[in-house]
Design an enzyme around this catalytic site. Sequence first.
Site, PDB file in Angstrom:
ATOM      1  N   PHE A 200       0.572   7.833   5.323  1.00  0.00           N
ATOM      2  CA  PHE A 200       0.591   8.161   6.755  1.00  0.00           C
ATOM      3  C   PHE A 200      -0.383   7.286   7.535  1.00  0.00           C
ATOM      4  O   PHE A 200      -0.118   6.939   8.689  1.00  0.00           O
ATOM      5  CB  PHE A 200       0.239   9.641   6.968  1.00  0.00           C
ATOM      6  CG  PHE A 200       0.406  10.096   8.386  1.00  0.00           C
ATOM      7  CD1 PHE A 200      -0.675  10.082   9.260  1.00  0.00           C
ATOM      8  CD2 PHE A 200       1.641  10.532   8.850  1.00  0.00           C
ATOM      9  CE1 PHE A 200      -0.524  10.501  10.565  1.00  0.00           C
ATOM     10  CE2 PHE A 200       1.790  10.957  10.164  1.00  0.00           C
ATOM     11  CZ  PHE A 200       0.713  10.945  11.025  1.00  0.00           C
TER      12      PHE A 200
ATOM     13  N   HIS B 293       6.924  17.984   3.663  1.00  0.00           N
ATOM     14  CA  HIS B 293       5.889  17.018   4.053  1.00  0.00           C
ATOM     15  C   HIS B 293       6.341  15.581   3.779  1.00  0.00           C
ATOM     16  O   HIS B 293       6.076  14.670   4.561  1.00  0.00           O
ATOM     17  CB  HIS B 293       4.598  17.337   3.280  1.00  0.00           C
ATOM     18  CG  HIS B 293       3.388  16.724   3.885  1.00  0.00           C
ATOM     19  ND1 HIS B 293       2.418  16.120   3.130  1.00  0.00           N
ATOM     20  CD2 HIS B 293       2.980  16.617   5.170  1.00  0.00           C
ATOM     21  CE1 HIS B 293       1.474  15.655   3.924  1.00  0.00           C
ATOM     22  NE2 HIS B 293       1.780  15.954   5.174  1.00  0.00           N
TER      23      HIS B 293
HETATM   24  N1  LIG Z   1       1.877  13.279  -0.583  1.00  0.00           N
HETATM   25  C1  LIG Z   1       1.591  11.954  -0.334  1.00  0.00           C
HETATM   26  C2  LIG Z   1       0.728  11.564   0.681  1.00  0.00           C
HETATM   27  N2  LIG Z   1       0.107  12.494   1.452  1.00  0.00           N
HETATM   28  C3  LIG Z   1      -1.043  12.180   2.306  1.00  0.00           C
HETATM   29  C4  LIG Z   1      -0.639  11.568   3.656  1.00  0.00           C
HETATM   30  O1  LIG Z   1      -0.196  10.223   3.502  1.00  0.00           O
HETATM   31  C5  LIG Z   1      -1.855  11.557   4.602  1.00  0.00           C
HETATM   32  O2  LIG Z   1      -2.895  10.799   4.014  1.00  0.00           O
HETATM   33  C6  LIG Z   1      -2.337  12.959   4.898  1.00  0.00           C
HETATM   34  O3  LIG Z   1      -1.254  13.718   5.401  1.00  0.00           O
HETATM   35  C7  LIG Z   1      -3.481  12.955   5.932  1.00  0.00           C
HETATM   36  O4  LIG Z   1      -3.065  12.332   7.120  1.00  0.00           O
HETATM   37  N3  LIG Z   1       0.493  10.261   0.925  1.00  0.00           N
HETATM   38  C8  LIG Z   1       1.103   9.282   0.152  1.00  0.00           C
HETATM   39  O5  LIG Z   1       0.868   8.081   0.371  1.00  0.00           O
HETATM   40  N4  LIG Z   1       1.956   9.648  -0.845  1.00  0.00           N
HETATM   41  C9  LIG Z   1       2.229  10.960  -1.116  1.00  0.00           C
HETATM   42  O6  LIG Z   1       3.026  11.253  -2.050  1.00  0.00           O
HETATM   43  C1  LIG Z   2       4.768  13.667   0.072  1.00  0.00           C
HETATM   44  C2  LIG Z   2       3.776  14.768   0.015  1.00  0.00           C
HETATM   45  O1  LIG Z   2       2.986  15.000   0.914  1.00  0.00           O
HETATM   46  C3  LIG Z   2       3.921  15.691  -1.133  1.00  0.00           C
HETATM   47  O2  LIG Z   2       3.711  14.947  -2.330  1.00  0.00           O
HETATM   48  C4  LIG Z   2       2.919  16.828  -1.076  1.00  0.00           C
HETATM   49  O3  LIG Z   2       3.384  17.765  -2.004  1.00  0.00           O
HETATM   50  P1  LIG Z   2       3.925  19.187  -1.477  1.00  0.00           P
HETATM   51  O4  LIG Z   2       5.125  18.913  -0.589  1.00  0.00           O
HETATM   52  O5  LIG Z   2       4.310  19.944  -2.732  1.00  0.00           O
HETATM   53  O6  LIG Z   2       2.790  19.844  -0.708  1.00  0.00           O
END
Ligand SMILES: Nc1c(NC[C@H](O)[C@H](O)[C@H](O)CO)[nH]c(=O)[nH]c1=O
Ligand SMILES: CC(=O)[C@@H](O)COP(=O)(O)O
Length: 165
Positions: A66, A98
Amino acid sequence: MATQLKNLSDFSATQIPSAAPYKFGIAVAEWNAEITNALYQGAYQSLIANGALPENIFNYAVPGSFELTSGADLLLKNLPDLDAVICLGCVIQGETRHFDFICNAVANGVSNVAIKYAKPVIFGVLTTDNQQQAIDRAGGKHGNKGDEAAITAIKMADMAKTLKG
Ligand SMILES: Nc1c(NC[C@H](O)[C@H](O)[C@H](O)CO)[nH]c(=O)[nH]c1=O
Ligand SMILES: CC(=O)[C@@H](O)COP(=O)(O)O
């Protein structure tokens, strides 16, 4: 064309310009670091293999995919001589929606940064159902998306130079 039909690291049928004249920023997400580190290695080695100078590659980590939008914006705002920015990340589906929000936000976000600065910003983000799909695309059987992102950055930087004259 699905990745299963085109290896991400196979550029045998394409002409790749020299990367020597160009400066590259690389923003790398720390989430799923074992994957994103492999993507970075692929991108870095591909840039070097095509003539980029190590001193012209500027690598910064961001917490998650993100934040790649902010990372690309900060790179282009503070390093205005960059010719392209490569964004590398790995988003893996979890239990909730998410995943969808992150993937859409970063895809749209980096596109907007590219338009804002009129500079190529490359979407080198894996968006997978599971970790095996990510492994397969970070140096596994389907190649390395980091390679693809680096070659794309070189081509786009060269296009921009050509159009500037
Ligand atoms: N679940 C994953 C994330 N989650 C974190 C978000 O990218 C971000 O850092 C957070 O929401 C705070 O703003 N990020 C990834 O790159 N890959 C994932 O699977
Ligand atoms: C892409 C994500 O943020 C995800 O991996 C987080 O896992 P969850 O959807 O089970 O909270």
